[in-house]
Design an enzyme around this catalytic site. Structure first.
Site, mmCIF file in Angstrom:
data_model
loop_
_atom_site.group_PDB
_atom_site.id
_atom_site.type_symbol
_atom_site.label_atom_id
_atom_site.label_comp_id
_atom_site.label_asym_id
_atom_site.label_seq_id
_atom_site.Cartn_x
_atom_site.Cartn_y
_atom_site.Cartn_z
ATOM 1 N N LYS A 69 34.922 68.673 1.915
ATOM 2 C CA LYS A 69 33.993 68.300 2.994
ATOM 3 C C LYS A 69 32.563 68.262 2.437
ATOM 4 C CE LYS A 69 32.861 69.534 7.807
ATOM 5 N NZ LYS A 69 33.075 70.518 8.895
ATOM 6 N N SER A 144 34.119 68.387 13.338
ATOM 7 C CA SER A 144 33.308 67.586 12.445
ATOM 8 C C SER A 144 34.001 67.171 11.151
ATOM 9 C CB SER A 144 32.032 68.350 12.091
ATOM 10 O OG SER A 144 32.341 69.530 11.364
ATOM 11 N N SER A 168 35.921 72.809 13.995
ATOM 12 C CA SER A 168 35.866 71.634 13.108
ATOM 13 C C SER A 168 36.944 71.537 12.040
ATOM 14 C CB SER A 168 34.506 71.546 12.431
ATOM 15 O OG SER A 168 33.560 71.071 13.357
#
Ligand code: GLN
Length: 489
Positions: A69, A144, A168
């Site tokens: 990420k 997210s 997330s």
């Protein structure tokens, strides 16, 4: 893959190249990646192959590629956290998660797309365009960390790293039919994790099954002196738990407040079915109540923006990334203003304003102070419930993946996606989402959430493995048994 590498059936270079080829062929449609580090990945793979050839003892996942990420710093590799304000920034240091991945010879292929500074539930808040759900490209992959989960579901990567402040990791896992784990707060170092809400942020493993997640969990977790909230205790034996999957006699508490009318009917169907399977596997299913969960969302949207307004003050155009209006005679203040105006997106600005307001004198006690009290009440709800059961469960999300654009103009509708995931972060405990099948009405993945007390992360893997095995027997194949066709291609 790890087994084939160990057996010498494949090299890490070949395995990594196969994934890079897959990325090259599908990522124009999925947009899971913001940056693909072809050279770095192949170099790391070659180095791992050389170590193996030299007979070195390697870690279980050595040579397996991974997607990271974009909120984690990796030395020399562009890191944006999905924001224009960090565009072009190359961190001068590795996050501890990256250092741990390297120490385990896990090959880092690139950086995945995300909502700007991890604020969102759909990845539509990325400054670099949305990620598309591989199950249906017109739908969101969650957020997210939508890029990490979409990369797994599209078979662009077998492992990924996510971060979870209010859901997330788990919500994207749920809507992409993958597994995501938010470990106990403090289990994985936050050093080099670009901070959103420091008291809630936690990194964790994303994978296509429970055992893979457990292997990655053990690779990235552990004490780190550079994170003041790091837990100084041995990493729980999550791999052993994932291999056992024995839930006989275990008490599973269904959270009454997280299973009501607000949940899509197919989500409830799959949830109930999973409970039956766990009962058949020998677990005892009881109902538990958590009356204060009702206030979790409201309290979260005071605490998280408050912390973000403070954390994001560091993006002042002086030290990182973007700088706007830096002309002869311009004041520092005007450069900061212009840069923050141009560099931050709409949702990030909304949160900075909300948080600044909640922390301002005269309002601090009424908003931030009250939210902290609610946080204590939520923790007490968990404590009481865990006296009656070993783990708590709920659907991960109220619905399956919605359409891109459907909720982007309605912040409250977007925030409500995390109604079932936020309590876990508020209490600092562990939460896992794993696939529970497809909703009959739309054929899209449904997530099942398992919550365990702080520092008992192994329990999530025990129950997750049991449910996964039962579902596998029922379906005859894993949910992601074939590569999604990527409709629209
Ligand atoms: N969707 C939640 C938010 O927008 C949670 C995000 C997260 O876990 N990073 O804040």
């Amino acid at each position: 893959m790890a087994r084939a590498l160990r057996a010498g059936e494949i090299t890490s270079v070949a395995l990594t190249q196969a994934h890079l080829d897959r990325i090259a062929s599908v990522d124009a449609d999925v947009h899971a990646f913001l940056f693909v580090d072809i050279q770095g990945a192949l170099a790391q793979a070659a180095a791992t192959d050389a170590k193996r050839a030299a007979g070195e003892r390697l870690s279980p996942l050595a040579g397996v590629p991974l997607a990271l990420k974009d909120v984690m710093t990796q030395k020399g590799v562009p890191t944006t956290a999905g924001s224009k304000i960090l565009e072009g920034w190359r961190p001068p240091y590795d996050s501890t998660v990256v250092a741990n991945l390297r120490a385990n010879d896990i090959v880092i292929m690139g950086k995945t797309n995300m909502d700007e500074f991890a604020m969102g539930s759909s990845t539509e808040n990325s400054a670099f365009g949305p990620t598309h759900n591989p199950w249906d490209l017109s739908r969101i992959p969650g957020g997210s960390g939508g890029g990490s989960s979409a990369a797994l579901a599209a078979f662009e990567a077998p492992l990924a790293i996510g971060t979870d402040t209010g859901g997330s990791i788990r919500q994207p896992a749920a809507v992409t039919g993958t597994v995501g784990v938010k470990p106990t707060y403090g289990a994985v170092s936050r050093f080099g994790l670009i901070a959103f809400s420091s008291s809630l942020d936690q990194a964790g493993p994303c994978a296509r099954n429970v055992l893979d997640a457990a292997l990655l969990h053990e690779a990235i977790a552990g004490y780190d002196a550079r994170d003041s909230t790091s837990i100084n205790a041995p990493v729980p034996q999550v791999v052993t738990a994932a291999k056992s999957g024995d839930v006989k006699g275990l008490k599973i508490g269904v959270v009454k407040e997280l299973n009501g009318d607000g949940y899509q009917s197919g989500v409830r169907t799959r949830f109930e079915e999973s409970l039956e399977l766990l009962a058949k596997a020998g677990a005892e299913i009881i109902e538990v109540s958590a009356p204060n969960f009702e206030y979790a969302l409201a309290a979260y949207y005071l605490i998280a923006p408050s912390e973000c307004s403070s954390n994001l003050a560091r993006f002042d155009a002086m030290r990182y990334g973007l700088r706007v209006g830096d002309s002869e005679g311009a004041s520092a203040e005007s450069v900061m203003k212009l840069t923050r105006e141009a560099g931050f997106g709409r949702e990030v600005k909304r949160r900075i304003i909300l948080g600044t307001y909640a922390l301002s004198s005269g309002y601090y006690d009424a908003y931030y102070g009250s939210a902290q009290k609610v946080r204590t009440l939520i923790t007490q709800d968990f404590d009481k419930a865990f006296q009656k059961c070993d783990v708590m469960v709920s659907p991960t999300c109220p619905t399956t993946a919605f359409t891109i654009g459907e909720k982007s103009d309605d912040p409250i509708a977007m925030y409500l996606n995390d109604i079932a995931t936020i309590p876990v972060n508020m209490a600092g405990i562990g939460g896992m989402s794993l696939p529970a099948g497809l909703a009959p009405e739309d054929g899209l993945p449904v997530g099942f959430q398992i919550m365990a007390p702080a520092m008992a992360d192994e329990r999530m893997y025990l129950v997750g493995a049991a449910l996964e095995a039962a579902l596998l027997t029922k379906w005859g194949a894993p949910l992601l048994s074939k590569i999604p066709e990527l409709s629209g291609r």
